[in-house]
Design an enzyme around this catalytic site. Structure first.
Site, short mmCIF file in Angstrom:
data_model
loop_
_atom_site.label_atom_id
_atom_site.label_comp_id
_atom_site.label_asym_id
_atom_site.label_seq_id
_atom_site.Cartn_x
_atom_site.Cartn_y
_atom_site.Cartn_z
N HIS A 141 76.17 80.16 4.90
CA HIS A 141 76.70 81.18 5.81
C HIS A 141 77.54 80.47 6.88
O HIS A 141 77.22 79.33 7.26
CB HIS A 141 75.57 81.90 6.57
CG HIS A 141 74.95 83.07 5.86
ND1 HIS A 141 73.61 83.35 5.93
CD2 HIS A 141 75.50 84.06 5.10
CE1 HIS A 141 73.34 84.44 5.24
NE2 HIS A 141 74.46 84.90 4.73
N CYS A 182 70.45 83.08 13.14
CA CYS A 182 70.12 84.01 12.05
C CYS A 182 69.22 85.14 12.54
O CYS A 182 69.24 86.23 11.97
CB CYS A 182 69.39 83.28 10.93
SG CYS A 182 70.31 81.97 10.16
#
Ligand code: ARG
Length: 277
Positions: A176, A270
């Site tokens: 990511h 996150c």
């Protein structure tokens, strides 16, 4: 010796988090996840709670999303949407195991009266998008290569009316954007060049000549997966070298321990979605 006189200014933020009550590693969709590794959900909740308290202690507002059984990755709230200027661009997860999280996020935003735009393209929200309001008049950085697909970058640009710069991620450990790059304030970033293609590294160097550049050790310690309010930089305690670099650049590192959640392949950022009005 170089002295830093820069006075970094924090800005109050509004965040969304989701307790890891149901956190587990039941499937492996990134190289950090090992289903044979035991997870201590109580410890995960304790560490996550410290993160939440740290953000509240810095003066920020934290909204909570209700965790759902059967969605063990729901603690990674950054993936559920991407919010810019009061508009929410919804997520559409790459992996079926996480697909249902998108609806929970959507319900939250709709219940709060946000303008919500449903996606037709695969994208994992703020996991692959970052916003820099003061960079080039307001710039979105977007990752692709592992989760978010390139057509979602164009879709996000149409949804959010800000230019989107596409960056290609090339190392599966940094699947990511938010494990390889973070905004430090409204105009500057910190990133790990090795996570990006050579061309994307050039693009970042051109757009952000003053960026803080992290090394492999910083990145592998999940140091880039940080949350900054413009001055206070909340980051994984294992990333001590990166903390030193941030301090030298005039920021205040605030280390937090999130070892349990690292087993899911995530850290500070996150767990935190930013709600930008
Ligand atoms: N286990 C999760 C996944 O692989 C971790 C997500 C981490 N989130 C993030 N914003 N990088 O999808």
């Amino acid at each position: 010796m170089v002295t830093v006189n820069q006075q970094r200014v924090p800005r109050k933020r509004t965040y969304l988090m989701c307790s890891p009550e149901h956190f587990a590693v039941e499937y492996a969709i990134n190289p950090w996840m090992d289903v044979t590794m035991p997870v201590d959900p109580e410890l995960a909740v304790k560490q996550w709670d410290r993160l939440r308290e740290t953000l509240v202690g810095l003066g920020h507002e934290v909204h909570l999303l209700t965790p759902e059984p059967g969605l063990p990755d729901m603690v990674f709230a950054a993936n559920g949407a991407f919010v810019v200027d009061g508009t929410v661009y919804g997520a559409q997860f790459m992996h079926e195991q996480r697909a249902a999280e998108a609806a929970a996020h959507r319900a939250f935003y709709e219940s709060q009266g946000w303008r919500f735009i449903a996606p037709s393209e695969t994208n994992e929200g703020e996991g692959d998008f970052a916003y820099l309001p003061e960079a080039h008049g307001g710039l979105i950085l977007a990752g692709h290569g592992f989760r978010t697909e390139l057509p979602a970058h164009a879709e996000a640009q149409e949804a959010l009316a800000r230019p989107v710069v596409s960056l290609r991620l090339v190392d599966p450990r940094f699947y990511h954007l938010d494990v390889a790059l973070a905004s430090l304030d409204d105009g500057n970033i910190v990133y790990y060049p090795g996570a990006f293609s050579a061309a994307s590294q050039k693009v970042l160097a051109q757009l952000f000549p003053d960026a803080v550049v992290a090394d492999d050790g910083d990145a592998l310690a999940f140091g880039l997966n940080l949350v900054s309010d413009g001055r206070n930089v909340v980051l994984n305690s294992e990333a001590s070298r990166l903390a030193g670099k941030l301090k030298a650049a005039g920021y205040t590192p605030v280390p937090v321990e999130l070892a349990e959640l690292k087993k899911g392949g995530g850290s500070v950022k996150c767990c935190v979605a930013e709600l930008r009005h």
